[in-house]
Design an enzyme around this catalytic site. Structure first.
Site, short mmCIF file in Angstrom:
data_model
loop_
_atom_site.label_atom_id
_atom_site.label_comp_id
_atom_site.label_asym_id
_atom_site.label_seq_id
_atom_site.Cartn_x
_atom_site.Cartn_y
_atom_site.Cartn_z
N GLN A 47 -31.20 -53.47 -42.13
CA GLN A 47 -30.94 -52.42 -42.79
C GLN A 47 -29.99 -52.54 -43.80
O GLN A 47 -28.83 -52.76 -43.62
CB GLN A 47 -30.57 -51.30 -41.80
CG GLN A 47 -30.36 -49.91 -42.41
CD GLN A 47 -29.78 -48.90 -41.60
OE1 GLN A 47 -28.83 -49.36 -41.07
NE2 GLN A 47 -30.13 -47.68 -41.66
N GLY A 48 -30.53 -52.35 -45.25
CA GLY A 48 -29.52 -52.16 -46.17
C GLY A 48 -29.43 -50.91 -46.73
O GLY A 48 -29.85 -50.20 -47.74
N SER A 56 -25.69 -49.02 -45.98
CA SER A 56 -24.39 -48.86 -46.32
C SER A 56 -23.83 -49.82 -47.73
O SER A 56 -24.48 -51.02 -47.53
CB SER A 56 -23.52 -49.20 -45.12
OG SER A 56 -23.81 -48.40 -44.25
N GLU A 114 -33.30 -42.50 -35.77
CA GLU A 114 -32.57 -43.57 -35.36
C GLU A 114 -31.72 -42.68 -34.23
O GLU A 114 -31.40 -43.28 -33.22
CB GLU A 114 -31.70 -44.03 -36.26
CG GLU A 114 -30.45 -45.15 -35.88
CD GLU A 114 -29.36 -45.44 -37.01
OE1 GLU A 114 -29.51 -44.87 -38.06
OE2 GLU A 114 -28.83 -46.31 -36.61
N SER A 129 -21.48 -41.19 -39.43
CA SER A 129 -20.46 -40.94 -38.39
C SER A 129 -20.56 -39.69 -37.78
O SER A 129 -21.14 -38.76 -38.04
CB SER A 129 -19.23 -41.01 -39.12
OG SER A 129 -18.87 -39.65 -40.09
N ASN A 130 -19.79 -39.61 -36.57
CA ASN A 130 -19.85 -38.45 -35.70
C ASN A 130 -19.37 -37.15 -36.62
O ASN A 130 -19.73 -35.91 -36.39
CB ASN A 130 -19.00 -38.64 -34.44
CG ASN A 130 -19.90 -39.25 -33.56
OD1 ASN A 130 -20.79 -40.02 -33.70
ND2 ASN A 130 -19.50 -39.37 -32.37
N GLU A 131 -18.62 -37.28 -37.59
CA GLU A 131 -18.23 -36.29 -38.40
C GLU A 131 -19.38 -35.96 -39.38
O GLU A 131 -19.69 -34.73 -39.30
CB GLU A 131 -16.83 -36.68 -39.56
CG GLU A 131 -15.61 -36.81 -38.69
CD GLU A 131 -15.48 -38.03 -37.79
OE1 GLU A 131 -16.16 -39.07 -38.20
OE2 GLU A 131 -14.66 -37.84 -36.79
#
Lengths: 382, 397
Positions: B125-126, B128, B243, B382-384
């Protein structure tokens, strides 16, 4: 596996939601709670008319053929409306005992319960007993075919409104023994029963109930050695109580989100601040997880004893924690306004707080769950 | 409402269990929680499942999915977790494939889906970039149209297991003048194309799990664009929701709690098994209760998916709670092994010693797993970010 409600259950929910919207708005509730009686018998009659009191009972018992899921549906709506009338005490707890009683008891009491004529309260806790259902100083001594009851029951919710009490008392064994836990039906006007009535912090009514040489006949005996039954029925009540908490959490969250959208500070609605957004996201997650646990506990009520008890305790732990978190954060986000009696949010907070300690708090049920797990592992290892 | 499995579902569980018992490669037993395996090890079970037609339980049947109900999929994941099976990596099966069969053209489906199903083609996966992690829309990698090609330039990071990858799916900026979330395209890239350089990043647990991927004048045919140009953000969001729905890891965490219980009954405190001490026993209880709440939340989500609702923002709950529980589980496991959490098993491996680890076998990778699992609340949004999604998409804040 199936998580859908039946048509009947959806109908119960919708008609109850409408009734609460129309006749149980927050201002009306406040007035009723502050009134002399503290409840509305006419509301109880309407619940009976709607079939709510009959919903969880089988047709043979004079009910509508439902079960714990129907009770769950009702209790969630009651939680949303902060309903004070004693459905849990009368229908779930007393009803839970009576439907397992004798034919005569069913014909007499259960029929009157379903029609709304008789209201019950469950007198099980004692001043020193905390949450242990077997910790009983109250005694029921056999005298011929009668029983003579002596003792003091603590914080009997709904007792001021009740015509009858379901009472646990020791028929044998020592204090805290699993054996010798009796269950009796006692008319509140029986000779020797005295009460001291008072309001509870969450707007209900309760009593200290004293028994002085109260004599009941054989027709009052639900069981003489019945801790297992008491545990079964209180687990059913725990599942129902969890549903009430879910309803209360959902409304507390919705009111908090609404408030955060309108209340401005530093020129911005406070709901735009990420720290508060994340907190409200966590409150939402807690409420959703509570719904999941309530389904789980309700659906496992008929499983084997250990599975049922673990499910009830797990749900009570999760919901006790969730309710406290949601309640506390809701007040925090409302700021000073959350501290006022005038706003509904504080009343949801108080109810959620009380639900944690009703029928055993987080610590009690975490211990019960842990002990059951240890027993489970020991059995598996044999 | 009921929790009962039908006779068909019970029979299905038997069938699955027998198949796994008879076909799961012996040499992979016990490796299910390791990150440092070879390409062949990673793909072995996937290839067996591909032949059986079971590698993509969630896909629609017409593309090679199983047609299983949500309950069957749940049973499937439980049975695999029982043996700590190495499941197909998500990049092909659960990430790029749903985008291809939902938004791609017929040619792309025919070309890519079979290799994903069989496990012959490894995807990475590209997404980030060094300056664009959870703030994915600020990505800078460009794809400039040049005749029948896009020319890609930029740098991706955290490219998981790209050292083994045959193909990658990349988000690139095709219209630099558009607003941040517009002007991004979803492009499939053959990782052998000249100009791609994959450089390892070593993580705190000592593994080589992720990479930096550098793109210098990488020429990719325009037919590798998925869907419409500049609409990549829509596909990216779709992919992330997919995902997340697989990310709860309930069955695996259940298995992890069993392991933890077994470790805690072998470890002692003042001569008492750790599991019989009030403090530790209650920590396990709390974790198990939280996992039960997650499990039933996932089951509710699966039921709602079965009723035709795609994975929505509610899947963020599964991501947040699932990863928190995985982290807590590895934390308690590390706590349970006590002093023997300290020896660095991989370090001994590198020093040429034949014996891996000291202390009980179960203590060998306890710390590594704990360190490694910190990634779970960071990756996949992220969880945030998940909390942002809940507060915006569900609560309307």
């Amino acid at each position: 596996m199936d998580f859908n409600f039946t048509e009947e259950q959806t109908m119960i929910r919708d008609s109850l939601a409408r009734l609460i919207r129309e006749q149980y708005d927050f201002d009306t509730r406040r007035k009723v709670v502050a009134s002399k009686d503290g409840w509305r018998p006419e509301m109880w009659a309407q619940f009976a008319e709607l079939g709510l009191l009959a919903a969880p009972f089988s047709e043979e018992d004079g009910g509508l053929g439902g079960g714990p899921i129907d009770a769950m549906v009702v209790m969630e709506e009651f939680g949303k409306g902060l309903v004070v009338e004693p459905f849990l005490q009368t229908v779930v707890l007393a009803g839970g005992f009576l439907k397992r009683g004798t034919t005569a008891q069913k014909e007499d009491h259960l029929a009157a319960l379903v029609s709304g004529e008789r209201v019950f309260a469950f007198a099980y806790a004692e001043p020193k007993g905390r949450y242990n259902l077997a910790d009983l100083s109250t005694t029921a001594k056999k005298s011929g075919s009668d029983y003579v009851i002596n003792g003091h029951k603590a914080v009997v919710v709904g007792a001021p409104w009740a015509s009858h009490l379901i009472v646990t008392a020791r028929t044998g064994g020592a204090q805290r023994d699993a054996k010798g836990v009796g269950v009796f039906i006692v008319p509140k006007d029986a000779k020797g029963v005295t009460t001291r009535d008072y309001p509870t912090v969450d707007g209900r009514r309760a009593s200290e109930v004293y028994f002085e040489n109260v004599t009941v006949g054989a027709d009052a005996v639900i069981g003489e050695d019945s801790l297992g039954l008491v545990e079964q029925v209180t687990d059913e009540a725990i599942a129902a109580l969890c549903a009430e908490a879910c309803g209360a959490m959902k409304v507390a969250n919705a009111q908090t989100v609404d408030y955060a959208k309108t209340r401005k500070q530093f020129g911005t609605p406070i709901g735009k601040f990420q720290v508060l957004q994340h907190r409200m996201a966590d409150m939402f997650i807690e409420a959703e997880q509570s719904v999941s646990m309530t389904y789980m506990a309700t659906l496992k009520l008929d499983e084997d004893e250990v599975a049922r008890k673990k499910a009830a305790s797990a749900a009570k732990v999760r919901i006790g924690q969730a309710g406290r978190f949601v309640g506390q954060q809701a007040i925090q986000i409302h700021g000073g306004m959350g501290m006022t009696d005038e706003l509904a949010i504080g009343h949801y907070f108080k109810r959620l707080t009380m639900i944690d300690s009703e029928l055993g708090n987080v610590d009690h049920h975490l211990k019960r769950y842990t002990d059951l797990s240890a027993a489970d592992v020991a059995v598996a290892a044999e | 409402m009921n929790l009962e499995f039908s006779p068909e579902e019970i029979a299905f569980r038997e069938e699955v269990r027998t198949f796994i018992e008879q076909n799961y490669p012996r040499e992979l037993v016990g490796l299910g929680n390791r990150e440092d395996l070879t390409r062949e090890q990673f793909l072995a079970w996937h290839k067996i499942l591909g032949k059986k037609g079971w590698s993509a339980p969630a896909w629609p049947k017409k593309y090679g999915g199983t047609g299983w109900t949500s309950t069957q999929r749940y049973i499937w994941s439980e049975e695999n977790a029982r043996v700590d099976a190495l499941m197909p990596l998500p990049f092909g099966i659960s990430m790029v494939a749903p985008v291809i069969y939902t938004f791609g053209n017929e040619e792309q489906k025919a070309r890519h889906l079979p290799g994903i199903l069989s496990g012959d083609v490894w995807w990475c996966q590209g997404y980030s970039e060094p300056g664009a992690g959870s703030d994915l829309a600020s990505l800078k990698t460009t794809a400039v149209r040049d005749g029948d090609y896009y020319v890609l330039n930029g740098q991706k990071t955290w490219t998981t297991l790209a050292q083994h990858a045959d193909w990658g799916f990349f988000l690139c900026r095709t219209d630099p003048s558009a607003k941040q979330q517009e002007g991004i395209s979803f492009i499939l890239v053959d990782m052998k194309t000249p100009g791609i350089e994959v450089r390892p990043i070593k993580l705190i647990d000592g593994t080589h799990e992720v990479n930096e991927t550098w793109l210098t004048d990488v020429r990719v045919p325009v037919e590798n664009l998925v869907g419409e140009e500049n609409k990549g953000w829509t596909y990216a969001k779709f992919l992330l929701a997919h995902e997340r729905s697989g990310i709860a890891g309930v069955a695996r965490s259940k298995r992890g709690i069993e392991r933890l219980r077994s470790i805690a009954s072998q470890e002692t405190l003042d001569g008492t098994p750790l599991i019989s001490t009030t403090d530790f026993a209650r920590k396990i209880s709390q974790l198990e209760i939280d996992l039960t709440a997650l499990e039933f939340t996932e089951l509710r989500t699966l039921a709602s998916e079965a009723a035709g609702h795609g994975p929505g923002p509610e899947s963020s709950i599964l991501k947040i709670k699932g990863t928190e529980i995985q982290q807590r589980l590895t934390e308690l496991t590390l706590e349970a092994v006590g002093n023997y959490g300290a020896p660095y098993a991989r370090g001994m491996d590198q020093s040429g010693s034949n014996e891996i680890g000291v202390g009980p076998e179960y203590s060998n990778f306890a710390a590594d797993s704990y360190f490694n699992m910190r990634k779970t609340s960071i990756y996949g949004g992220s969880n945030e970010i998940q909390r942002n999604i809940i507060s915006k998409m569900i609560l309307g804040l």
